[in-house]
Design a protein around this motif. Structure first.
Motif, short mmCIF file in Angstrom:
data_model
loop_
_atom_site.label_atom_id
_atom_site.label_comp_id
_atom_site.label_asym_id
_atom_site.label_seq_id
_atom_site.Cartn_x
_atom_site.Cartn_y
_atom_site.Cartn_z
N GLY A 338 0.91 -1.21 0.11
CA GLY A 338 -0.17 -0.08 -0.07
C GLY A 338 0.87 1.34 0.03
N PHE A 339 0.39 2.38 0.06
CA PHE A 339 0.97 3.67 0.03
C PHE A 339 0.06 4.64 0.84
CE2 PHE A 339 -1.89 3.14 -3.72
CZ PHE A 339 -2.72 4.08 -3.44
N VAL A 340 0.76 5.98 1.02
CA VAL A 340 0.20 7.00 1.66
C VAL A 340 -0.04 7.91 0.55
CG1 VAL A 340 0.30 8.76 3.37
CG2 VAL A 340 1.24 6.63 3.99
N CYS A 341 -1.41 8.62 0.52
CA CYS A 341 -1.69 9.55 -0.27
C CYS A 341 -1.43 10.92 0.25
CB CYS A 341 -3.07 9.48 -1.05
SG CYS A 341 -3.61 10.51 -1.98
N VAL A 342 -0.47 11.85 -0.28
CA VAL A 342 -0.30 13.25 0.41
C VAL A 342 -0.91 14.27 -0.39
CG1 VAL A 342 1.20 14.52 1.15
CG2 VAL A 342 1.45 12.07 1.71
N ALA A 343 -1.78 15.23 -0.12
CA ALA A 343 -2.25 16.17 -0.75
C ALA A 343 -2.03 17.46 -0.21
CB ALA A 343 -3.84 16.01 -0.88
N ASN A 344 -1.78 18.38 -0.94
CA ASN A 344 -1.29 19.85 -0.50
C ASN A 344 -2.02 20.89 -1.54
OD1 ASN A 344 -0.07 21.99 0.94
ND2 ASN A 344 1.92 21.83 -0.74
N THR A 345 -2.69 22.00 -0.81
CA THR A 345 -3.32 22.90 -1.69
C THR A 345 -3.51 24.24 -0.77
OG1 THR A 345 -5.40 23.27 -2.91
CG2 THR A 345 -5.68 22.27 -0.67
N HIS A 346 -3.71 25.17 -1.75
CA HIS A 346 -3.94 26.60 -1.03
C HIS A 346 -5.10 27.07 -1.76
CE1 HIS A 346 -2.42 30.94 -0.20
NE2 HIS A 346 -3.31 30.60 0.60
N VAL A 347 -6.38 26.89 -0.72
CA VAL A 347 -7.74 27.31 -1.43
C VAL A 347 -7.76 28.85 -1.77
CG1 VAL A 347 -10.11 26.89 -0.87
CG2 VAL A 347 -8.66 25.22 -0.53
N LEU A 348 -8.86 29.40 -2.41
CA LEU A 348 -9.10 30.60 -2.53
C LEU A 348 -9.09 31.46 -1.01
CD1 LEU A 348 -9.92 33.07 -4.54
CD2 LEU A 348 -12.16 32.34 -4.31
N TYR A 349 -8.66 32.44 -1.09
CA TYR A 349 -8.93 33.47 -0.06
C TYR A 349 -10.24 34.14 0.15
CZ TYR A 349 -9.12 37.27 3.21
OH TYR A 349 -9.42 38.32 4.12
N ASN A 350 -10.63 34.72 -0.71
CA ASN A 350 -11.77 35.44 -0.78
C ASN A 350 -12.84 34.82 0.10
OD1 ASN A 350 -14.08 36.99 -1.20
ND2 ASN A 350 -13.65 37.22 -3.46
N PRO A 351 -13.10 35.64 1.24
CA PRO A 351 -14.21 35.06 2.09
C PRO A 351 -15.74 35.07 1.66
CG PRO A 351 -12.62 36.88 3.03
CD PRO A 351 -12.69 37.00 1.76
N ARG A 352 -15.82 35.65 0.75
CA ARG A 352 -17.32 35.94 0.04
C ARG A 352 -17.50 35.12 -1.10
NH1 ARG A 352 -19.28 42.12 1.38
NH2 ARG A 352 -18.61 42.09 3.59
N ARG A 353 -16.67 34.01 -1.28
CA ARG A 353 -16.80 33.34 -2.33
C ARG A 353 -16.48 31.74 -1.86
NH1 ARG A 353 -17.09 34.99 -7.54
NH2 ARG A 353 -18.25 32.96 -7.69
N GLY A 354 -17.57 31.45 -1.14
CA GLY A 354 -17.64 30.16 -0.50
C GLY A 354 -17.94 28.96 -1.84
N ASP A 355 -18.82 29.44 -2.60
CA ASP A 355 -18.94 28.68 -3.63
C ASP A 355 -17.76 28.09 -4.42
OD1 ASP A 355 -18.68 31.13 -4.39
OD2 ASP A 355 -20.18 31.09 -5.95
N VAL A 356 -16.90 28.97 -4.74
CA VAL A 356 -15.46 28.94 -5.41
C VAL A 356 -14.80 27.88 -4.42
CG1 VAL A 356 -13.50 29.83 -6.30
CG2 VAL A 356 -15.56 31.10 -6.60
N LYS A 357 -14.66 28.24 -3.30
CA LYS A 357 -13.89 27.17 -2.20
C LYS A 357 -14.35 25.85 -2.25
CE LYS A 357 -12.67 31.06 0.80
NZ LYS A 357 -12.10 31.34 2.11
#
Length: 587
Positions: A338-357
């Motif tokens: 088996g293996f370990v799946c490692v994911a890394n991200t930086h999500v959009l900052y805009n507080p008023r765009r929860g739909d984009v996040k």
């Protein structure tokens, strides 16, 4: 002259007034300047004095950084554009061109975290002794080493969270180091030994937003409390490299990594330390991206999958944020272990765009689900790191850790928890993203069968379709699309990745809010290390949290002048967790 005048006054005083006269003489005589001082040139003091009745106080020319920060945070929201921070070219809905940042340090009505309520809070190992047991060394991820050379007569480097004199020397300033302890999970003492045929593999993971230099300059208003010396890249780079070396994690997940700095400075330094690096730049004009590095002495790379959230022609997914999904396996493990799946991200900052996040995370979760499940149907543990630009009690983080989100009547600006007020904000639409994205409400790709050999289930489906006429196939495809559209319209999102946060949202023992990012306009927790718990996978093949590097609260950050400063060179704090994974031993 003045003293002679006082003497003449004294001869005319009544006896009952002499005590007052003597007191005045004692008070005024020491402050009289000498002739030499009267002739000396005066110097302009950089600080000014203000006096009141009976009190003399000293004030600096500028208000202290933490007071300026507090004044800004007392406002309900401070509006400014999001084009340069956390991704995104524009904002045509919800917040227009302006946004707001506000504090989530102490949310009203929120009690201690579940870990606190259940009595599972890790113990704090703050007072590190020079002598450490082998178990402590193993818990701390091995002996940390530094990019900075140590004197020949120096002792061994301190464990994580303790700064050495070597590292302190070039960083002297008015700021002091944050005191961060290693918190050991109580589950370590009660952990059962590996079963026959299994062995334990311990590894550490760090998540760190290191603050891109170009984004720092583009958002300089956030760092007015910082000295110019603390913001210079020539000062920040050695600090960041020393910090990465000190904690010596097996896996590094970095955000806001500027491409030229990565290629010319960061990657060579990490490679010299035995790391292999994978990098993904943002798709737009911004110069930064995400990086994952791992120690080749312990892990090998099975696959790497860069993830782009931008979709041409999609009005919702028009931002340039990215992610990385890689599969790692211990060097001495069998291919079938088996293996370990490692994911890394930086999500959009805009507080008023929860739909984009939410749409960005749906893409990332679909990629993780596809990568972490090989054709044989087995399931493997996942470690999801990153700057999610969302607070611990937000619907977005709850969705990640519970696997479910009911979003009917949810204001678009309340998704990430960065803002409190929702007045005048539109609600999330249904469906959130277009069916053309090819991702269902379970955050999985609609079509994952590329060939009959990909899995038995896919082969069964293809054998069934082979007996249908062309008209029947067309009807079935139409019905499937209709079902997918109906599913997306159910006002709910789901995912089946069991994820748990390595960090509780509140500090022990007083329940103060834990902080991972702090600058002149906000102080909150937005960075996370999520993992698949051991008991959530068959045979206990998930991950067991062994320990973590403690976080701090806002008072501690105010004492060091906020972030960044001369000692801490990012506006985020690094997160560090250590896990145990039971793998099949076929040696």
């Amino acid at each position: 002259m003045f003293l002679r005048q006082l003497s003449s006054v004294a001869t005319s005083l009544q006896p009952q007034h002499l005590a007052v006269y003597r007191l005045g003489l004692i008070c005024f005589t020491p402050v009289l300047p000498s002739p030499s001082r009267l002739l000396a040139p005066t110097r302009t003091s950089p600080r000014r004095l203000s006096t009141s009745t009976g009190v003399m106080t000293e004030h600096s020319d500028h208000e202290p950084p933490y007071k300026r920060m507090r004044t800004a945070e007392e406002k309900r929201s401070v509006k400014y554009g999001d084009a340069n921070r956390g991704g995104g070219q524009k904002s045509n809905q919800g917040g227009g061109r302006s946004e707001s940042r506000s504090r989530d340090a102490n949310r009203p009505g929120k009690g201690p975290s579940r870990d606190v309520q259940r009595g599972h809070a890790p113990s704090r190992r703050c007072g590190f002794e020079p002598e450490q047991s082998a178990a402590d060394e193993d818990m701390l991820g091995g002996r940390p080493r530094s990019f900075l050379s140590h004197p020949a007569n120096s002792s061994e480097p301190p464990p994580p969270g303790v700064e050495s004199a070597v590292n302190q020397a070039p960083l002297l300033g008015r700021e002091t180091l944050l005191h961060r302890c290693w918190e050991v999970s109580p589950a370590c003492s009660a952990m059962a030994p590996p079963r026959g045929g299994d062995r334990a593999f311990d590894f550490s993971v760090m998540s760190y937003n290191i603050l891109s230099q170009e984004l720092l300059h583009a958002n300089s208003y956030l760092y007015r409390h910082c000295s110019a010396a603390a913001l210079a890249w020539s000062h920040r780079l050695p600090n960041l490299l020393a910090e990465l070396s000190k904690y010596d994690a097996d896996v590094l997940c970095l955000q806001e990594v500027q491409q030229d700095h990565f290629e010319n400075q960061i990657r060579p330094a990490l490679q010299a330390r035995g790391y292999e690096c994978v990098y993904k730049k943002r798709t737009g004009k911004k110069p930064d991206g995400c990086a994952v590095a791992f120690k080749t002495s312990r892990l090998r790379l099975l696959s790497s999958n860069p993830v782009e959230f931008f979709r041409p022609g999609d009005a919702l997914l028009d931002r340039d944020n990215v992610g990385l999904v890689i599969l790692l396996q211990p060097n001495d493990a069998a291919a079938s272990a088996g293996f370990v799946c490692v994911a890394n991200t930086h999500v959009l900052y805009n507080p008023r765009r929860g739909d984009v996040k939410l749409a960005q995370l749906a893409i990332l979760l679909a990629e993780i689900s596809l990568s972490s499940r090989p054709p044989n149907g087995s399931r493997n543990p996942v470690v999801l790191c990153g700057d999610f630009n969302s607070t611990p009690y937000s619907p977005l983080v709850a969705f990640l850790t519970t696997g479910h989100l009911q979003y009917q009547n949810l204001p678009i600006g309340m998704v990430s928890g960065q803002e409190y007020g929702s007045r005048g904000q539109r609600l999330l639409e249904n469906p959130i993203w277009s069916p053309t994205l090819g991702i269902n409400r379970q955050c999985q790709y609609e079509s994952t069968c590329t060939s009959a050999a990909s899995s038995p289930a896919c082969a069964t489906v293809e054998r069934g379709i082979s007996h249908l006429s062309v008209e029947d196939v067309a009807k079935r495809a139409t019905a499937d699309r209709a079902a997918a559209n109906n599913a997306l319209k159910s006002w709910s999102l789901e995912h089946d990745l069991p994820l748990r946060s390595s960090y509780p949202p509140r500090l022990m023992p007083d329940g103060r809010a834990a902080i991972t990012t702090c600058h002149s306009r906000c102080a909150m927790m937005v960075d996370y290390i999520l993992y698949t718990p051991r008991e959530s996978l068959p045979g206990g093949r998930g991950l067991q949290l062994l320990g973590r590097l403690s976080l701090v609260g806002q008072p501690e950050l105010e004492q060091v002048g906020g972030l960044p400063n001369l000692r801490h060179s990012s506006d985020h704090l690094p997160l560090l967790a250590r896990f145990r994974w039971l793998i099949a031993d076929h040696s």
